[in-house]
Motif scaffolding. Sequence first.
Motif, PDB file in Angstrom:
ATOM      1  N   THR A 170       0.834  -1.133   0.069  1.00  0.00           N
ATOM      2  CA  THR A 170      -0.191  -0.170  -0.010  1.00  0.00           C
ATOM      3  C   THR A 170       0.840   1.361  -0.094  1.00  0.00           C
ATOM      4  OG1 THR A 170      -0.300  -0.156   2.283  1.00  0.00           O
ATOM      5  CG2 THR A 170      -2.003  -1.195   1.099  1.00  0.00           C
ATOM      6  N   GLU A 171       2.046   1.047   0.390  1.00  0.00           N
ATOM      7  CA  GLU A 171       3.074   2.430   0.448  1.00  0.00           C
ATOM      8  C   GLU A 171       3.887   2.667  -0.862  1.00  0.00           C
ATOM      9  OE1 GLU A 171       4.766   5.544   2.938  1.00  0.00           O
ATOM     10  OE2 GLU A 171       2.899   4.421   2.579  1.00  0.00           O
ATOM     11  N   GLY A 174       3.524   5.593  -3.468  1.00  0.00           N
ATOM     12  CA  GLY A 174       4.359   6.599  -3.004  1.00  0.00           C
ATOM     13  C   GLY A 174       5.756   6.274  -3.171  1.00  0.00           C
ATOM     14  N   ASP A 177       6.217   6.969  -7.022  1.00  0.00           N
ATOM     15  CA  ASP A 177       6.299   8.317  -7.301  1.00  0.00           C
ATOM     16  C   ASP A 177       7.557   8.790  -7.083  1.00  0.00           C
ATOM     17  OD1 ASP A 177       3.632   7.957  -8.375  1.00  0.00           O
ATOM     18  OD2 ASP A 177       2.693   8.931  -6.557  1.00  0.00           O
ATOM     19  N   LEU A 215      -6.652   1.460  -3.892  1.00  0.00           N
ATOM     20  CA  LEU A 215      -5.361   1.840  -4.460  1.00  0.00           C
ATOM     21  C   LEU A 215      -4.855   1.184  -5.614  1.00  0.00           C
ATOM     22  CD1 LEU A 215      -3.464   1.403  -0.692  1.00  0.00           C
ATOM     23  CD2 LEU A 215      -3.802   3.810  -2.065  1.00  0.00           C
ATOM     24  N   GLY A 344      -1.107   2.779   3.504  1.00  0.00           N
ATOM     25  CA  GLY A 344      -0.583   3.950   2.415  1.00  0.00           C
ATOM     26  C   GLY A 344      -1.620   5.168   2.526  1.00  0.00           C
ATOM     27  N   ALA A 345      -1.798   5.701   1.209  1.00  0.00           N
ATOM     28  CA  ALA A 345      -2.533   6.807   0.934  1.00  0.00           C
ATOM     29  C   ALA A 345      -3.950   6.737   1.459  1.00  0.00           C
ATOM     30  CB  ALA A 345      -2.370   7.394  -0.445  1.00  0.00           C
ATOM     31  N   TRP A 346      -4.540   5.619   1.283  1.00  0.00           N
ATOM     32  CA  TRP A 346      -5.860   5.295   2.008  1.00  0.00           C
ATOM     33  C   TRP A 346      -6.017   5.830   3.556  1.00  0.00           C
ATOM     34  CZ3 TRP A 346      -8.700   2.294   5.268  1.00  0.00           C
ATOM     35  CH2 TRP A 346     -10.078   2.257   5.260  1.00  0.00           C
ATOM     36  N   LYS A 366      -4.805   6.712  10.505  1.00  0.00           N
ATOM     37  CA  LYS A 366      -3.558   6.954   9.932  1.00  0.00           C
ATOM     38  C   LYS A 366      -2.741   7.946  10.869  1.00  0.00           C
ATOM     39  CE  LYS A 366      -0.722   7.182   6.393  1.00  0.00           C
ATOM     40  NZ  LYS A 366       0.111   6.044   5.524  1.00  0.00           N
TER      41      LYS A 366
END
Length: 404
Positions: A170-171, A174, A177, A215, A344-346, A366
């Motif tokens: 999940t990370e 990122g 990116d 994601l 992650g971003a979720w 988070k």
Amino acid sequence: MARIIILGAGFAGLWAAIGAARMRDEIGRAAEVEILVVDRNPYHNIRVRNYEVDLSEAAIPLGEVLDPIGVAHRLAEVQAIDAVKQQVTVAASDGGREVLTYDRLVLALGSELARPAIAGLAANGFDVDTYAAAVRLDAHLAALGAEAPSEARSTVVVVGAGFTGIEVATEMPGKLDRAGVTDGQRIVLIDPNPAVGITIGDNASAVINEALLALGVETRLGVRVTAIEPNAIALSSGEIIPTRTVVWCAGMRASPLAEALDVERDRYGRVIVDQFMRVTGAANVFAAGDVACSFVDGVHASVMSCQFARPMGRFAGHNVVADLFGQPMLPLHIDWYVTVLDLGAWGALYTEGWDRQVRTSGAAAKLTKQTINHVRIYPPRTGDRAEILAAAAPTLQAPPAVRS
């Protein structure tokens, strides 16, 4: 002068060292005992952060924490333990070997990733088991960012859908990116079990699956890896996935050095300890963290996580000094258990209890995860002796849901 040797400077080892220094000062015996930490690295790795995008604060120099409190530390690889002679054999980076004698030993060598004999895994696999491995993975991703676009370049396969594997998967968007691999990102999570997060519990599965779907993380469940090549991974289903990046996160074992002790071990290779962190069946040896199995509430065995390693270390450090000088020891008791899984971003997932009841998820969870990873599990970094020692008081912290 008596000597306490602490093997390992992870969560259990570092806090055992600080706890021992605190107890040594408390009973006024600082001049009578040396505390020596032995580790293969000159730093304390905040291991639970190795999956994150930013690794800049994931390694803390040992001297920053141990020098102010008068704890010696040596850079060396532990090669052998002789509990009968009370000796530890170590090898320094220059190849020299030395035999160290102890009056008390604290085994805190942690755990390591289980690496099965799969064709190509050793040569082509990556992991986040150590800080060095996490840095290597990031360097690999950065190098991919300079290459021409391709399906294999943009695809990351994560093997093992347990706690670490889910966090890595999940990370990973990122991390890609940041590496400049922004075209056609594809993350695939593989596990031989029929569902994701089996070890996290049924209550969490719906939240985890929701996050993976949001994601765009694909799953391949009920299959095994048969081979890993430089540009592809082969599965037992017959599927071949083009990829330059396979991150292995499947299974953990206690340090194999635990086998040097002729004592009972559990199915993970962990030595059994009593409520005072003494290794059952080995004189003058204590253990804490991932290498030790403690029934923390009299029923449930400790889990391989910093949530247990830190208090186990603090109590081991306190008790090893108490035992050396005939002082009363303190029994470890942990009657609460939480998990905070980064998604992650979720967001994240926060559960309480051994049955892992979901309490919060998404952005609220988070914030808890970030507080734990970036603040709560760090030792004081001010260099203030009194502050460092105070942080090792052998009392259990309140559950994360209560503390801010």
